[in-house]
Design a protein around this motif. Sequence first.
Motif, short mmCIF file in Angstrom:
data_model
loop_
_atom_site.label_atom_id
_atom_site.label_comp_id
_atom_site.label_asym_id
_atom_site.label_seq_id
_atom_site.Cartn_x
_atom_site.Cartn_y
_atom_site.Cartn_z
N TYR A 338 0.87 -1.18 0.00
CA TYR A 338 0.00 0.00 0.00
C TYR A 338 0.90 1.23 0.00
O TYR A 338 1.44 1.62 1.02
CB TYR A 338 -0.94 -0.02 1.21
N SER A 340 0.94 5.00 -0.45
CA SER A 340 -0.11 6.04 -0.43
C SER A 340 0.32 7.35 -1.07
O SER A 340 -0.39 8.33 -1.02
CB SER A 340 -0.54 6.30 1.02
N PRO A 345 -1.40 7.53 4.66
CA PRO A 345 -2.17 6.30 4.47
C PRO A 345 -3.46 6.35 5.28
O PRO A 345 -3.47 6.94 6.36
CB PRO A 345 -1.25 5.21 5.03
N ASP A 346 -4.54 5.78 4.73
CA ASP A 346 -5.77 5.83 5.51
C ASP A 346 -6.20 4.45 5.99
O ASP A 346 -5.93 3.44 5.35
CB ASP A 346 -6.89 6.57 4.76
N ASP A 348 -9.08 3.02 6.24
CA ASP A 348 -10.05 2.28 5.44
C ASP A 348 -9.36 1.44 4.36
O ASP A 348 -9.73 0.28 4.13
CB ASP A 348 -11.04 3.25 4.75
N THR A 349 -8.39 2.05 3.69
CA THR A 349 -7.69 1.32 2.62
C THR A 349 -6.93 0.13 3.20
O THR A 349 -6.94 -0.97 2.62
CB THR A 349 -6.73 2.26 1.87
N ILE A 350 -6.30 0.35 4.36
CA ILE A 350 -5.56 -0.75 5.00
C ILE A 350 -6.50 -1.91 5.32
O ILE A 350 -6.22 -3.08 4.99
CB ILE A 350 -4.86 -0.24 6.30
N LYS A 352 -9.48 -2.54 4.06
CA LYS A 352 -10.02 -3.12 2.82
C LYS A 352 -9.01 -4.11 2.21
O LYS A 352 -9.38 -5.20 1.78
CB LYS A 352 -10.33 -1.97 1.84
N MET A 353 -7.76 -3.71 2.19
CA MET A 353 -6.72 -4.60 1.64
C MET A 353 -6.62 -5.88 2.47
O MET A 353 -6.46 -6.98 1.92
CB MET A 353 -5.36 -3.89 1.64
N GLU A 356 -9.39 -8.21 1.56
CA GLU A 356 -9.13 -8.84 0.25
C GLU A 356 -8.13 -10.00 0.39
O GLU A 356 -8.28 -11.03 -0.25
CB GLU A 356 -8.59 -7.81 -0.74
#
Lengths: 366, 245
Positions: A338, A340, A345-346, A348-350, A352-353, A356
């Motif tokens: 990730y 950014s 870095p946020d 939510d993205t962490i 979400k990853m 996945e």
Amino acid sequence: MKKKLMKGNQALAEGAIRAGCRFYAGYPITPQTEIVEYMSDRMLEVDGNYVQAESEIGAISMVYGAASCGYRAMTSSSGPGFVLKQEGISYIASAELPAVIINVQRIGSGLGDISPAQDNYILSVKGGGHGDYRPIVYAPSSVQENLDYTLLAFEKAEQYRTPVVLLSDGAIGQMMESVRIPDMQQHDPNKFEWALKGKQSGKNKIVTSNMYYHEQDKYGRYTQDAYAAYGRYLADKVKNIQENEQLYEEKYLDDADVVLVSYGISSRICKAAIETARKEGIKLGLIRPISLFPFPNKAFDKLSDSLKGIICVEMNSWGQMVDDIKLAVNGRIPVHMYASSAYIPDEDTIIKMAKEILNSDAKEVL
Amino acid sequence: MGKTRITPKVLHDEHKFCAGCGHGTVFRMVAEVLEEKGLDSKAIGIVAVGCSGIMVDSFGIDWIQAQHGRAAAVATGVKRVRDDNFVLTYQGDGDALCIGIAETLNAAIRNENITTIVLNNGVFGMTGGQMSSTTLIGQKTKTSTKGRSAELHGQPLDIFNLLKNFNVAYLARGTITNFKEINKTKNYIRKAVEAQLNNKGYSMVEIVAPCPTNWKLDPVKCMKKIEDEFIPYYKLGEFTNGEVI
């Protein structure tokens, strides 16, 4: 020990003063200029030396001179200026002198811009100057750590007779936090047998590449054996640092399904993301490298082969630390990235990853 | 019976410069002055890269070998922390006046209390005789094979035209073409050393000297070349406040 609200750059500079640093040479560049400003005043108060150098090259050269005399000496810069210092860092490493060099990272190659980033990992950790050397590199993540690791940097620089780089960044440098300020340490520049004082009595000393202290033939030429012996000496020094100086922080490694790896300012977002994710039942853990060289491989050795994945979280455009992580896990665990870029870095993205990865939807970084 | 010149004790070994090179004479003079002033146990010298770096093997004071051109900045770091020591830089023209011009000029502008000795032979000696900032117009070198031209390469650098504008303690230029000039130059070195001892600030002595190997001339012809070609451009004497003393 008193507490004070301080800016990261100021805390770092005060850390150097508390460590007994009495020589500082600097050159203004954003976002580290507060260090230069702070030192220009503070060095006068402690009867130390501040020089505003003509350039970053001039500043690191002045540090080379003061360090040769056994003084605790420091200089600081940011990306474009840190590059210029590499010439002198290589000489200081080669002469095996202690010195502390600060890099408060900013964004971009070339001119870039003044906003914070983690763009200088490769430059600072892998070298950049010519030749066979590896400076010890520390990555603080708070204003307090800016101060604490500056003190440690001076200690380790002397223990191993090596330049030590403190890789901070514009966010930590510019933010204000409460800091515990330790007592003043005294440093005696005359305690080292290698320090120059004028020969006074006895043999004169020469500060130069330590290659020249290795075996010569009767004509004063360096034999192939001497070069090889010098190479082995450097290898042993690096190995010794790698074995004994790995520093890291870990969180929830025992039961984690996905582990985040992040240093400096980004690691603080990761810590928050872990707690948020755990409330959702997602078991995240963290390895925060504090020493970037030596890279904390020991933390990765503990990780189970059944771990679902690692996410490297960095504030740059493609991931500069990720190669070291891949080497550390040696193919045992999938590694994701990730990066950014210019943005912090946020969470939510962490998260979400991580989801996945747990659902086997994620693609590993190449 | 004539007087016998005694080799200064600080020179503990034979030097390794080429036959006829100016460095031998120049650093002998520096050694004599340091010994005369009782400074060899207090001196910290900075050499950088190029032929001048060879002298650390035979000249027994404390030395630092700096990066190419950076001796004046390294000397600044040394003098600021060890102000009781005598601090000198010993450099060639390629080192002090080409790559190191920023460090040299800024040390002078700050009026650092250091002494710089520059040997000017108009070439980069160690790398085999390439053009430097002080190569004369028309002088042939490995990188100006048809001779230096002002149009292509600019004018040769007379460092005193720059430095005499600043508030520095002492500047002088000498040569070593004969005994008389050698004695004059030694006196310049003495005055430069005294400037630092009296805390007056920055001092520089530039010495125009031969490089027989790269000029491809025997030592006697080298001396004639200095007198005929170098000295008309690089005027000898002491310089201060824009005036020749």
